[in-house]
Scaffold this active site. Structure first.
Site, PDB file in Angstrom:
ATOM      1  N   ASP A  35      35.834  12.513 -24.884  1.00  0.00           N
ATOM      2  CA  ASP A  35      35.906  12.316 -26.329  1.00  0.00           C
ATOM      3  C   ASP A  35      34.479  12.342 -26.871  1.00  0.00           C
ATOM      4  O   ASP A  35      33.593  11.672 -26.323  1.00  0.00           O
ATOM      5  CB  ASP A  35      36.598  10.974 -26.646  1.00  0.00           C
ATOM      6  CG  ASP A  35      36.998  10.870 -28.096  1.00  0.00           C
ATOM      7  OD1 ASP A  35      36.124  11.017 -28.974  1.00  0.00           O
ATOM      8  OD2 ASP A  35      38.187  10.638 -28.361  1.00  0.00           O
ATOM      9  N   ILE A  36      34.245  13.113 -27.930  1.00  0.00           N
ATOM     10  CA  ILE A  36      32.864  13.218 -28.447  1.00  0.00           C
ATOM     11  C   ILE A  36      32.457  12.004 -29.284  1.00  0.00           C
ATOM     12  O   ILE A  36      31.292  11.864 -29.625  1.00  0.00           O
ATOM     13  CB  ILE A  36      32.600  14.488 -29.311  1.00  0.00           C
ATOM     14  CG1 ILE A  36      33.797  14.837 -30.153  1.00  0.00           C
ATOM     15  CG2 ILE A  36      32.067  15.628 -28.495  1.00  0.00           C
ATOM     16  CD1 ILE A  36      33.419  15.648 -31.354  1.00  0.00           C
TER      17      ILE A  36
ATOM     18  N   GLU B 244      44.727  11.769 -35.843  1.00  0.00           N
ATOM     19  CA  GLU B 244      43.713  12.717 -36.336  1.00  0.00           C
ATOM     20  C   GLU B 244      44.016  14.144 -35.937  1.00  0.00           C
ATOM     21  O   GLU B 244      43.943  15.043 -36.756  1.00  0.00           O
ATOM     22  CB  GLU B 244      42.358  12.363 -35.707  1.00  0.00           C
ATOM     23  CG  GLU B 244      41.427  11.576 -36.564  1.00  0.00           C
ATOM     24  CD  GLU B 244      40.126  11.314 -35.824  1.00  0.00           C
ATOM     25  OE1 GLU B 244      39.507  12.277 -35.339  1.00  0.00           O
ATOM     26  OE2 GLU B 244      39.744  10.136 -35.722  1.00  0.00           O
TER      27      GLU B 244
ATOM     28  N   HIS C 185      47.490  13.884 -27.046  1.00  0.00           N
ATOM     29  CA  HIS C 185      46.349  13.518 -26.200  1.00  0.00           C
ATOM     30  C   HIS C 185      46.440  12.053 -25.817  1.00  0.00           C
ATOM     31  O   HIS C 185      46.723  11.196 -26.644  1.00  0.00           O
ATOM     32  CB  HIS C 185      45.004  13.823 -26.864  1.00  0.00           C
ATOM     33  CG  HIS C 185      44.853  13.332 -28.267  1.00  0.00           C
ATOM     34  ND1 HIS C 185      45.441  13.948 -29.345  1.00  0.00           N
ATOM     35  CD2 HIS C 185      44.179  12.257 -28.776  1.00  0.00           C
ATOM     36  CE1 HIS C 185      45.135  13.293 -30.450  1.00  0.00           C
ATOM     37  NE2 HIS C 185      44.370  12.250 -30.133  1.00  0.00           N
TER      38      HIS C 185
ATOM     39  N   HIS D 101      44.246   8.953 -24.556  1.00  0.00           N
ATOM     40  CA  HIS D 101      42.878   8.435 -24.406  1.00  0.00           C
ATOM     41  C   HIS D 101      42.845   7.603 -23.124  1.00  0.00           C
ATOM     42  O   HIS D 101      43.672   6.694 -22.959  1.00  0.00           O
ATOM     43  CB  HIS D 101      42.514   7.491 -25.553  1.00  0.00           C
ATOM     44  CG  HIS D 101      42.451   8.109 -26.912  1.00  0.00           C
ATOM     45  ND1 HIS D 101      41.271   8.428 -27.547  1.00  0.00           N
ATOM     46  CD2 HIS D 101      43.431   8.447 -27.796  1.00  0.00           C
ATOM     47  CE1 HIS D 101      41.520   8.918 -28.755  1.00  0.00           C
ATOM     48  NE2 HIS D 101      42.829   8.943 -28.929  1.00  0.00           N
TER      49      HIS D 101
HETATM   50  P1  AMP Z   1      43.445  10.444 -32.601  1.00  0.00           P
HETATM   51  O1  AMP Z   1      44.151  11.732 -33.037  1.00  0.00           O
HETATM   52  O2  AMP Z   1      43.529   9.375 -33.645  1.00  0.00           O
HETATM   53  O3  AMP Z   1      43.931   9.987 -31.254  1.00  0.00           O
HETATM   54  O4  AMP Z   1      41.906  10.774 -32.455  1.00  0.00           O
HETATM   55  C1  AMP Z   1      41.430  12.025 -32.030  1.00  0.00           C
HETATM   56  C2  AMP Z   1      40.277  11.852 -31.066  1.00  0.00           C
HETATM   57  O5  AMP Z   1      39.799  13.148 -30.731  1.00  0.00           O
HETATM   58  C3  AMP Z   1      39.085  11.082 -31.646  1.00  0.00           C
HETATM   59  O6  AMP Z   1      38.757  10.018 -30.748  1.00  0.00           O
HETATM   60  C4  AMP Z   1      37.966  12.132 -31.726  1.00  0.00           C
HETATM   61  O7  AMP Z   1      36.687  11.597 -31.453  1.00  0.00           O
HETATM   62  C5  AMP Z   1      38.391  13.127 -30.665  1.00  0.00           C
HETATM   63  N1  AMP Z   1      37.926  14.491 -30.914  1.00  0.00           N
HETATM   64  C6  AMP Z   1      38.109  15.230 -32.029  1.00  0.00           C
HETATM   65  N2  AMP Z   1      37.550  16.457 -31.899  1.00  0.00           N
HETATM   66  C7  AMP Z   1      37.004  16.481 -30.655  1.00  0.00           C
HETATM   67  C8  AMP Z   1      36.271  17.473 -29.908  1.00  0.00           C
HETATM   68  N3  AMP Z   1      35.999  18.682 -30.416  1.00  0.00           N
HETATM   69  N4  AMP Z   1      35.858  17.158 -28.656  1.00  0.00           N
HETATM   70  C9  AMP Z   1      36.132  15.936 -28.125  1.00  0.00           C
HETATM   71  N5  AMP Z   1      36.808  14.971 -28.775  1.00  0.00           N
HETATM   72  C10 AMP Z   1      37.239  15.230 -30.016  1.00  0.00           C
END
Ligand code: AMP
Length: 129
Positions: free
Chosen positions: A28-29, A87, A92, A94
């Protein structure tokens, strides 16, 4: 293709932690803890519970392998597994090395790492698979 499909396909760069024919894991970035990893299916599916039984079982087994590597690379009390998906509309999981509840607080300021540091973290996970 959505952003996570592009990441799994290598069209958008990521810090790869593990991969298989069906699944992909990358850092995760915006990590809430060192080693915070996302595990995704290559198939485009938004809501994890729309997966059929066989797919979600395989997905979970893959996530377990990554979690075990994560725990070896970054010793912690437990690896937390969290599914939000508010988001990015691509399923995904975590995986977060956790010593206390504060390590899985998504509202706190995210950690910052340099590109070199992210690469080292991903390598440490890959080396423990
Ligand atoms: P959520 O959809 O609420 O589970 O959050 C999406 C997660 O994806 C967040 O923690 C972001 O930091 C992560 N994220 C979004 N774009 C990227 C990317 N290009 N590379 C890595 N992590 C990402």
């Amino acid at each position: 293709m959505d952003i996570f499909s592009k990441i799994a396909a290598g069209e958008i760069p990521s810090y790869k932690c593990a991969e298989s024919e069906k699944f992909y894991a990358f850092l995760d970035i915006n990590p809430v803890a060192k080693g915070h990893t996302l595990v995704i299916p290559r198939r485009e599916v938004d809501y994890i519970f729309d997966m059929d039984d066989e797919e979600i079982a395989e997905y979970q087994v893959f996530a377990k392998k990554v979690a075990m590597a994560l725990k070896k690379a970054f010793p912690c009390r437990k690896v937390a597994q969290v599914v939000l998906g508010l988001e990015v509309p691509h399923a995904h999981i975590h995986l977060i090395p956790m010593n206390s509840e504060a390590d899985v607080d998504f509202r706190k300021d995210k950690l910052k790492f340099t590109e070199d540091e992210f690469n080292q973290i991903a390598e440490a996970i890959r080396n423990n698979l």
